[in-house]
Scaffold this motif. Structure first.
Motif, PDB file in Angstrom:
ATOM      1  N   LEU A  38     -22.239 -14.270 -19.108  1.00 10.12           N
ATOM      2  CA  LEU A  38     -22.581 -14.514 -17.349  1.00 10.12           C
ATOM      3  C   LEU A  38     -23.924 -14.676 -17.280  1.00 10.12           C
ATOM      4  CD1 LEU A  38     -20.650 -11.128 -16.405  1.00 10.12           C
ATOM      5  CD2 LEU A  38     -19.591 -13.904 -16.155  1.00 10.12           C
ATOM      6  N   ALA A  39     -24.021 -14.717 -15.852  1.00 12.63           N
ATOM      7  CA  ALA A  39     -25.562 -15.188 -15.406  1.00 12.63           C
ATOM      8  C   ALA A  39     -26.720 -14.776 -14.233  1.00 12.63           C
ATOM      9  CB  ALA A  39     -25.988 -16.817 -16.043  1.00 12.63           C
ATOM     10  N   PHE A  40     -27.703 -14.669 -14.858  1.00 12.57           N
ATOM     11  CA  PHE A  40     -28.014 -14.455 -13.242  1.00 12.57           C
ATOM     12  C   PHE A  40     -29.001 -15.534 -13.118  1.00 12.57           C
ATOM     13  CE2 PHE A  40     -28.032 -10.376 -14.744  1.00 12.57           C
ATOM     14  CZ  PHE A  40     -27.821  -9.790 -14.095  1.00 12.57           C
ATOM     15  N   GLU A  41     -28.352 -16.024 -11.355  1.00 13.25           N
ATOM     16  CA  GLU A  41     -29.257 -17.345 -11.353  1.00 13.25           C
ATOM     17  C   GLU A  41     -30.567 -17.111  -9.505  1.00 13.25           C
ATOM     18  OE1 GLU A  41     -27.635 -21.718  -8.808  1.00 13.25           O
ATOM     19  OE2 GLU A  41     -26.506 -19.802  -9.225  1.00 13.25           O
ATOM     20  N   VAL A  42     -31.240 -17.560  -9.812  1.00 15.42           N
ATOM     21  CA  VAL A  42     -32.696 -17.668  -9.513  1.00 15.42           C
ATOM     22  C   VAL A  42     -33.047 -18.314  -8.796  1.00 15.42           C
ATOM     23  CG1 VAL A  42     -33.075 -15.350  -9.892  1.00 15.42           C
ATOM     24  CG2 VAL A  42     -34.424 -16.944 -10.897  1.00 15.42           C
ATOM     25  N   PRO A  43     -34.129 -18.630  -7.104  1.00 17.00           N
ATOM     26  CA  PRO A  43     -34.545 -19.924  -6.931  1.00 17.00           C
ATOM     27  C   PRO A  43     -35.498 -20.682  -7.614  1.00 17.00           C
ATOM     28  CG  PRO A  43     -34.667 -18.126  -5.791  1.00 17.00           C
ATOM     29  CD  PRO A  43     -33.984 -17.720  -6.099  1.00 17.00           C
ATOM     30  N   LYS A  44     -35.692 -21.573  -7.573  1.00 20.61           N
ATOM     31  CA  LYS A  44     -36.600 -22.340  -9.612  1.00 20.61           C
ATOM     32  C   LYS A  44     -37.692 -21.800  -9.485  1.00 20.61           C
ATOM     33  CE  LYS A  44     -37.493 -26.429 -11.908  1.00 20.61           C
ATOM     34  NZ  LYS A  44     -37.673 -27.920 -11.400  1.00 20.61           N
ATOM     35  N   SER A  45     -38.347 -21.199  -8.827  1.00 19.45           N
ATOM     36  CA  SER A  45     -39.550 -21.135  -7.888  1.00 19.45           C
ATOM     37  C   SER A  45     -39.679 -19.505  -8.311  1.00 19.45           C
ATOM     38  CB  SER A  45     -40.839 -20.954  -6.726  1.00 19.45           C
ATOM     39  OG  SER A  45     -39.497 -20.437  -6.475  1.00 19.45           O
TER      40      SER A  45
ATOM     41  N   SER B  49     -32.331 -17.983   0.850  1.00 17.26           N
ATOM     42  CA  SER B  49     -32.805 -17.229   2.751  1.00 17.26           C
ATOM     43  C   SER B  49     -33.867 -16.456   1.970  1.00 17.26           C
ATOM     44  CB  SER B  49     -32.350 -17.406   3.647  1.00 17.26           C
ATOM     45  OG  SER B  49     -30.924 -15.989   2.977  1.00 17.26           O
ATOM     46  N   GLY B  50     -33.928 -15.865   0.816  1.00 15.33           N
ATOM     47  CA  GLY B  50     -34.213 -14.785   0.552  1.00 15.33           C
ATOM     48  C   GLY B  50     -33.763 -13.407   0.995  1.00 15.33           C
ATOM     49  N   LYS B  51     -32.583 -13.258   1.064  1.00 19.60           N
ATOM     50  CA  LYS B  51     -31.956 -11.851   1.213  1.00 19.60           C
ATOM     51  C   LYS B  51     -31.216 -11.488   0.496  1.00 19.60           C
ATOM     52  CE  LYS B  51     -29.678 -13.640   5.952  1.00 19.60           C
ATOM     53  NZ  LYS B  51     -28.965 -13.865   6.984  1.00 19.60           N
ATOM     54  N   ILE B  52     -31.115 -12.146  -0.647  1.00 15.99           N
ATOM     55  CA  ILE B  52     -30.970 -11.447  -2.067  1.00 15.99           C
ATOM     56  C   ILE B  52     -31.726 -11.981  -3.057  1.00 15.99           C
ATOM     57  CG2 ILE B  52     -28.633 -11.284  -1.550  1.00 15.99           C
ATOM     58  CD1 ILE B  52     -27.944 -13.636  -3.065  1.00 15.99           C
ATOM     59  N   ASP B  53     -32.261 -11.620  -4.541  1.00 18.94           N
ATOM     60  CA  ASP B  53     -32.963 -12.127  -4.811  1.00 18.94           C
ATOM     61  C   ASP B  53     -32.389 -12.272  -6.416  1.00 18.94           C
ATOM     62  OD1 ASP B  53     -35.131 -10.767  -4.353  1.00 18.94           O
ATOM     63  OD2 ASP B  53     -34.123  -8.800  -4.727  1.00 18.94           O
ATOM     64  N   ALA B  54     -31.054 -12.648  -6.741  1.00 17.92           N
ATOM     65  CA  ALA B  54     -30.056 -13.074  -7.585  1.00 17.92           C
ATOM     66  C   ALA B  54     -29.018 -13.157  -7.259  1.00 17.92           C
ATOM     67  CB  ALA B  54     -30.567 -12.873  -9.478  1.00 17.92           C
TER      68      ALA B  54
ATOM     69  N   THR C 219     -28.618 -28.520  -7.855  1.00 18.65           N
ATOM     70  CA  THR C 219     -29.237 -28.443  -7.199  1.00 18.65           C
ATOM     71  C   THR C 219     -31.017 -28.613  -7.085  1.00 18.65           C
ATOM     72  OG1 THR C 219     -29.946 -26.118  -7.386  1.00 18.65           O
ATOM     73  CG2 THR C 219     -28.430 -26.339  -6.103  1.00 18.65           C
ATOM     74  N   ALA C 220     -30.764 -29.467  -8.232  1.00 20.45           N
ATOM     75  CA  ALA C 220     -31.879 -29.939  -9.357  1.00 20.45           C
ATOM     76  C   ALA C 220     -32.900 -30.598  -8.862  1.00 20.45           C
ATOM     77  CB  ALA C 220     -31.561 -30.369 -10.220  1.00 20.45           C
ATOM     78  N   ARG C 221     -33.035 -31.261  -7.804  1.00 15.33           N
ATOM     79  CA  ARG C 221     -33.684 -32.061  -7.317  1.00 15.33           C
ATOM     80  C   ARG C 221     -33.887 -31.974  -5.380  1.00 15.33           C
ATOM     81  NH1 ARG C 221     -31.378 -35.203 -10.748  1.00 15.33           N
ATOM     82  NH2 ARG C 221     -33.287 -36.257 -12.469  1.00 15.33           N
ATOM     83  N   THR C 222     -33.360 -30.806  -5.266  1.00 15.51           N
ATOM     84  CA  THR C 222     -33.086 -29.958  -3.413  1.00 15.51           C
ATOM     85  C   THR C 222     -34.473 -29.484  -3.245  1.00 15.51           C
ATOM     86  OG1 THR C 222     -31.709 -28.505  -3.961  1.00 15.51           O
ATOM     87  CG2 THR C 222     -30.484 -30.744  -3.639  1.00 15.51           C
ATOM     88  N   PRO C 223     -34.222 -29.366  -2.020  1.00 10.97           N
ATOM     89  CA  PRO C 223     -35.123 -27.888  -2.181  1.00 10.97           C
ATOM     90  C   PRO C 223     -34.692 -26.768  -2.459  1.00 10.97           C
ATOM     91  CG  PRO C 223     -35.355 -29.681   0.239  1.00 10.97           C
ATOM     92  CD  PRO C 223     -33.912 -30.096  -1.120  1.00 10.97           C
ATOM     93  N   GLN C 224     -33.501 -26.302  -2.630  1.00 12.15           N
ATOM     94  CA  GLN C 224     -33.039 -25.042  -3.152  1.00 12.15           C
ATOM     95  C   GLN C 224     -32.601 -24.867  -3.993  1.00 12.15           C
ATOM     96  OE1 GLN C 224     -31.277 -27.139  -0.159  1.00 12.15           O
ATOM     97  NE2 GLN C 224     -33.113 -25.866   1.150  1.00 12.15           N
ATOM     98  N   ALA C 225     -33.687 -25.450  -5.441  1.00 11.63           N
ATOM     99  CA  ALA C 225     -33.260 -25.876  -6.447  1.00 11.63           C
ATOM    100  C   ALA C 225     -33.235 -24.354  -7.135  1.00 11.63           C
ATOM    101  CB  ALA C 225     -34.240 -26.450  -7.219  1.00 11.63           C
ATOM    102  N   THR C 226     -32.708 -24.014  -7.992  1.00 12.38           N
ATOM    103  CA  THR C 226     -32.370 -22.633  -8.948  1.00 12.38           C
ATOM    104  C   THR C 226     -32.540 -23.172  -9.743  1.00 12.38           C
ATOM    105  OG1 THR C 226     -29.747 -23.050  -8.788  1.00 12.38           O
ATOM    106  CG2 THR C 226     -30.989 -21.893  -7.191  1.00 12.38           C
ATOM    107  N   ARG C 227     -32.570 -22.248 -10.692  1.00 11.08           N
ATOM    108  CA  ARG C 227     -32.275 -22.217 -12.496  1.00 11.08           C
ATOM    109  C   ARG C 227     -31.706 -20.708 -12.716  1.00 11.08           C
ATOM    110  NH1 ARG C 227     -36.174 -17.854 -15.011  1.00 11.08           N
ATOM    111  NH2 ARG C 227     -36.952 -17.122 -13.025  1.00 11.08           N
ATOM    112  N   THR C 228     -31.682 -20.778 -14.041  1.00 10.94           N
ATOM    113  CA  THR C 228     -30.821 -19.305 -14.609  1.00 10.94           C
ATOM    114  C   THR C 228     -31.564 -18.506 -15.406  1.00 10.94           C
ATOM    115  OG1 THR C 228     -29.253 -21.006 -15.533  1.00 10.94           O
ATOM    116  CG2 THR C 228     -29.170 -18.945 -16.845  1.00 10.94           C
TER     117      THR C 228
END
Length: 341
Positions: free
Chosen positions: A174-181, A241-246, A261-270
């Motif tokens: 399983l994994a956690f996904e968060v905003p890339k920033s 939108s920041g309503k959740i952290d992960a 999502t890598a090249r979008t404003p909504q990019a995320t990371r594991t």
């Protein structure tokens, strides 16, 4: 995958992570249940091209791989004589990217799972004959002899060992996904979740694990907020939108979403992974054959050949699944216990 070791639970989480990314054409192409064989195509002699027709889920990579005579000699005589390895995949009706789904030509079965089956077939000197079915009919096909081996995200469990033999090839995570920033990282310690708000799919294995952590934190006077959303879009809108952290879900689906999502404003990371079997046992995904078929050993030996020679790492990297690598393929390793199967 589910602690109950059913693909239904994994697919519930995986679908939540990927449904919006499936192309309409791919959905239409899957249609009803089918045992029709599909081939990879597009590969020169001595190579298997992984990540073909992936709709951007993989980096297409030509992997050099040839027959190893000492290993092909281990294959049961009837299969050697036939010259094909019949690979069962349970990707109907809609597929589950990045593991198995209909590709960009709307007919070829692509994904990490059939690609590994093709690599193993090449090492064993066999032509891959990939057969797509529903999850339930995939096992029916194996039981009836229509398929020789399954490469379809099957978790090794003690319950399944009553009928099948296994050759492991990938961690079940399983994994956690968060905003890339976001710099937050989960290192396996539930206490890192204190003060966080995390989305999870209802009724899934990851929900069970998350709620256990929430209970532990509450006992320490700390808070973990768990959120539920009806669909994929709502979950990722809440994340951006920041309503959740992960978001906490199956690692392959999250890895797929990260690439999309890598090249979008909504990019995320594991932001970290955790065994689908819990803290005390690393869950494993395994090639699955009928018990007593004699296929587990040659398949495991073929996978270990791919590991030693770097093709296994190329395959994982192409599909953005390097964080599920194993160091060796084991025959019938310890699986989820009977009371959790």
């Amino acid at each position: 995958m589910s602690i109950h070791a059913t693909r239904r639970h994994l697919l519930r989480g995986l679908t939540a992570a990927t449904a919006a990314a499936l192309l309409a054409g791919s959905l239409a192409a899957c249609g009803g249940d089918s045992e029709a064989a599909t081939t990879a195509g597009g590969a020169a002699a001595g190579t298997v091209t992984v990540g073909r027709l992936s709709n951007g889920a993989a980096r297409e990579t030509a992997v050099k791989v040839s027959e190893v005579k000492s290993l092909s000699a281990e294959v049961p005589a009837a299969i050697r004589k036939r010259g094909t390895l019949r690979i069962g995949v349970g990707a109907l009706p809609s597929g589950f990217p990045p593991l198995a789904y209909v590709g960009g030509d709307q007919k070829t079965l692509t994904g990490a799972e059939p690609d590994l089956g093709r690599l193993v077939a090449a090492v064993l000197g066999l032509e891959p004959d990939v057969r797509n079915a529903t999850w339930e009919n995939m096992f029916v096909g194996l039981d009836s002899g229509k398929s020789d081996v399954l490469f379809s995200n099957v978790t090794d469990t003690e319950e399944r060992k009553r009928k099948y033999e296994f050759a492991s090839y990938r961690q079940d995570n399983l994994a956690f996904e968060v905003p890339k920033s976001d710099t937050w990282t989960f290192d396996g310690d539930y206490r890192a979740l204190a003060g966080k708000t995390v989305a999870v799919g209802s009724g899934t294995n990851q929900e069970r694990i998350l709620l256990e952590w929430k209970k532990k934190l509450a006992g320490e006077g700390k808070k973990l907020t768990v959120k539920y959303y009806q669909d994929h879009n709502s979950t990722y809108l809440a994340l951006s939108s920041g309503k959740i952290d992960a978001y906490f879900g199956p690692n392959p689906g999250i890895a797929y979403h990260v690439t999309q999502t890598a090249r979008t404003p909504q990019a995320t990371r594991t932001a970290g992974t955790f065994s689908g079997a819990g803290a005390t046992l690393q869950g494993l995904i395994a090639a699955t054959a009928k018990k007593g078929s004699g296929l587990a050993k040659p398949v495991a030996d073929a996978i270990n050949h791919l590991i030693r020679n770097g093709q296994y790492a190329q395959w994982l990297k192409a599909w953005n699944l390097s964080n599920e690598a194993v160091t060796t393929s084991e025959i019938n390793p310890p699986g989820l216990p009977l009371d959790n199967s």
